[in-house]
Motif scaffolding. Structure first.
Motif, PDB file in Angstrom:
ATOM      1  N   GLU A  17      24.956  18.819  -4.695  1.00  0.00           N
ATOM      2  CA  GLU A  17      24.244  18.910  -3.421  1.00  0.00           C
ATOM      3  C   GLU A  17      23.424  17.667  -3.112  1.00  0.00           C
ATOM      4  O   GLU A  17      23.340  17.241  -1.978  1.00  0.00           O
ATOM      5  N   SER A  18      22.799  17.071  -4.130  1.00  0.00           N
ATOM      6  CA  SER A  18      21.854  15.991  -3.840  1.00  0.00           C
ATOM      7  C   SER A  18      22.285  14.635  -4.375  1.00  0.00           C
ATOM      8  O   SER A  18      21.659  13.629  -4.072  1.00  0.00           O
ATOM      9  N   ASN A  19      23.331  14.605  -5.199  1.00  0.00           N
ATOM     10  CA  ASN A  19      23.840  13.345  -5.739  1.00  0.00           C
ATOM     11  C   ASN A  19      22.841  12.642  -6.646  1.00  0.00           C
ATOM     12  O   ASN A  19      22.892  11.435  -6.823  1.00  0.00           O
ATOM     13  N   GLN A  20      21.909  13.388  -7.205  1.00  0.00           N
ATOM     14  CA  GLN A  20      20.945  12.803  -8.115  1.00  0.00           C
ATOM     15  C   GLN A  20      21.464  12.899  -9.545  1.00  0.00           C
ATOM     16  O   GLN A  20      22.035  13.917  -9.935  1.00  0.00           O
ATOM     17  N   PRO A  21      21.242  11.868 -10.355  1.00  0.00           N
ATOM     18  CA  PRO A  21      21.757  11.902 -11.722  1.00  0.00           C
ATOM     19  C   PRO A  21      21.099  12.987 -12.550  1.00  0.00           C
ATOM     20  O   PRO A  21      19.936  13.307 -12.365  1.00  0.00           O
ATOM     21  N   ARG A  25      22.898   1.862 -12.106  1.00  0.00           N
ATOM     22  CA  ARG A  25      23.435   1.505 -13.414  1.00  0.00           C
ATOM     23  C   ARG A  25      23.446   2.706 -14.354  1.00  0.00           C
ATOM     24  O   ARG A  25      24.350   2.843 -15.180  1.00  0.00           O
ATOM     25  N   GLU A  26      22.426   3.568 -14.234  1.00  0.00           N
ATOM     26  CA  GLU A  26      22.382   4.718 -15.132  1.00  0.00           C
ATOM     27  C   GLU A  26      23.517   5.696 -14.855  1.00  0.00           C
ATOM     28  O   GLU A  26      23.925   6.455 -15.743  1.00  0.00           O
ATOM     29  N   ILE A  27      24.043   5.685 -13.621  1.00  0.00           N
ATOM     30  CA  ILE A  27      25.209   6.512 -13.302  1.00  0.00           C
ATOM     31  C   ILE A  27      26.463   5.897 -13.918  1.00  0.00           C
ATOM     32  O   ILE A  27      27.262   6.570 -14.566  1.00  0.00           O
ATOM     33  N   TRP A  28      26.643   4.589 -13.717  1.00  0.00           N
ATOM     34  CA  TRP A  28      27.812   3.922 -14.316  1.00  0.00           C
ATOM     35  C   TRP A  28      27.809   4.087 -15.832  1.00  0.00           C
ATOM     36  O   TRP A  28      28.875   4.239 -16.458  1.00  0.00           O
ATOM     37  N   ALA A  29      26.637   4.082 -16.435  1.00  0.00           N
ATOM     38  CA  ALA A  29      26.550   4.199 -17.891  1.00  0.00           C
ATOM     39  C   ALA A  29      27.058   5.550 -18.378  1.00  0.00           C
ATOM     40  O   ALA A  29      27.501   5.672 -19.528  1.00  0.00           O
ATOM     41  N   TYR A  32      31.409  -0.931 -18.270  1.00  0.00           N
ATOM     42  CA  TYR A  32      30.915   0.397 -18.645  1.00  0.00           C
ATOM     43  C   TYR A  32      31.966   1.266 -19.340  1.00  0.00           C
ATOM     44  O   TYR A  32      31.637   2.331 -19.854  1.00  0.00           O
ATOM     45  N   GLY A  33      33.230   0.842 -19.347  1.00  0.00           N
ATOM     46  CA  GLY A  33      34.244   1.532 -20.118  1.00  0.00           C
ATOM     47  C   GLY A  33      34.855   2.759 -19.479  1.00  0.00           C
ATOM     48  O   GLY A  33      35.532   3.531 -20.163  1.00  0.00           O
TER      49      GLY A  33
END
Length: 424
Positions: free
Chosen positions: A133-137, A187-191, A224-225
């Motif tokens: 719903e909010s796209n927050q990590p 970056r924390e999402i890509w990680a 990020y693999g």
């Protein structure tokens, strides 16, 4: 039952059925279906002949990886179409029963949960609901992420949820040419990302990735693999220039091993054969080796008659060119006849118009599709049903998807009805 099933959204067409449940189509007109992306052009007769001529082979068990002849045909098609140096038919191609099923199962096979799984059920439920719903990590470091465009083909989201991963939506808007701003992904999402779904040409917007776009994603994958899964089912429905595919970008960058890159293709749109359920996945041999093992246990194998018919289809380009000519004619007709009344944006490829709702309908996509149904007996699809709200915004709201799958004659009739509706 799998508790994650409760997190699945109704499919867009189920939402449309609910929206129109208390509506009646105009009795003045016959029905014209422009809501579902189901090709209506005639399938190639020689493919149907190949299917009929080999029906006796239905008694044979097919192997999961298909016949060598089919894989080799696909490998040669990929090399020619995307200017690839070499595609190994034994390790880099896997026939599948349509890309919808393959895209879904691929996510189940590649997502890895070998991190901290304590209290997974509770935290996954919370993170899935909040992220959709909010796209927050999620604050849970062990919960993997699948990144996808928004709007999107809903199978991406369903695959993520049932793979117990968090969908992360990248809005595709006019501001970023409907391709999504992947540079804005934190970056924390890509990680935490293990899989990125890309659709090029895009459904529903018709946008196409450039070589620079692909290079950026490939560099991010290296950093990020994560795996890049490119849904290229509309790649052969172009108007001027053939779209660049992910494997083509790999070759251009000197990456002939296609590391962490796979593509999905199908005969559904290319050859007007949606019921044949024939497609393939190709790319990184290491990934396909593990995915083949998964599919062996899954029990998915294309029947031999379908494989032989598919060989005939992949070996012929004449019918594909004729297909493009028909779509080109219909798009030109719509642009000419309705371009002054509707905000029509010519797509780069595909067979969809992604139409901004006219102001006279308060820019309300639900209101517009109801009017099309009730006053013109035309089926279209509300854009908000193809998208998810992120930070209070739904990038599909205010848009309508129309599929130019009907005949040229039906297109003329649909245009006439829409003109009357808009002028009224």
């Amino acid at each position: 039952m799998n508790h994650n099933l409760t997190h699945l959204h109704p499919y867009p067409f189920a939402k449309m059925a609910t929206l129109l449940a208390n509506s009646s189509p105009s009795a003045l007109y016959s029905e014209i279906k422009l809501g579902i992306g189901e090709p209506k052009h005639a399938p190639p007769a020689f493919v149907l002949d190949a299917l009929k001529e080999n029906l006796d082979k239905i008694c044979l068990y097919p192997t999961t990886n298909g016949t060598f002849e089919l894989r080799q045909t696909i490998a040669h098609w990929l090399e020619k179409r995307f200017f690839l140096h070499h595609v190994d038919a034994n390790t880099e191609v896997l026939p599948v029963m349509g890309t919808r099923e393959a895209i879904f199962s691929f996510a189940q096979a590649v997502i890895d949960h070998n991190a901290d799984t304590e209290n997974t059920e509770t935290s996954l439920k919370d993170s899935t609901e909040s992220n959709i719903e909010s796209n927050q990590p999620s604050s849970q470091h062990y919960n993997p992420v699948i990144v996808m465009p928004n709007p999107f083909y809903q199978i991406y989201e369903g695959a993520a949820i049932l793979a117990q991963a968090t969908p992360y939506f990248v809005p595709c808007t006019l501001d970023n040419d409907f391709k999504g701003d992947y540079r804005a992904v934190p970056r924390e999402i890509w990680a935490r990302t293990q899989l990125l779904f890309v659709c090029s040409p895009n459904n529903p917007t018709g946008s196409v990735m450039t070589l620079d776009d692909w290079e950026m994603l490939i560099r991010l994958s290296d950093q990020y693999g994560f795996i890049i899964a490119s849904d290229e089912c509309y790649s052969e429905l172009y108007f001027d220039v053939a779209p660049i595919g992910l494997l083509q970008a790999c070759t251009a960058l000197g990456r002939d091993n296609f590391k962490n890159c796979v593509v999905f293709h199908s005969l559904s749109k290319r050859s007007n054969l949606p019921g044949l359920r024939s497609g393939f996945i190709a790319g990184d041999a290491n990934i396909l080796q593990s995915y083949l093992q998964y599919r062996t246990y899954q029990g998915c194998a294309m029947p031999i008659p379908h494989q032989l018919a598919s060989i005939a289809a992949w070996q012929d380009e004449k019918h594909v060119a004729q297909n493009r000519t028909l779509y080109r004619e219909k798009f030109a007709l719509w642009m000419t006849e309705l371009g002054e009344l509707l905000d029509l944006r010519m797509p780069e490829a595909g067979f969809y118009f992604w139409i901004k709702v006219p102001e006279q309908f308060d820019c309300d996509d639900e209101m517009f599709v109801k009017a099309l149904y009730e006053q013109a007996n035309i089926h279209a699809l509300a854009g908000r049903y193809l998208s998810r709200e992120v930070e209070g915004k739904n990038p599909g709201q205010g848009y309508v998807r129309i599929a130019l799958v009907a005949s040229v004659e039906e297109s003329r009739e649909a245009i006439s009805r829409i003109r009357k509706l808009l002028n009224a």
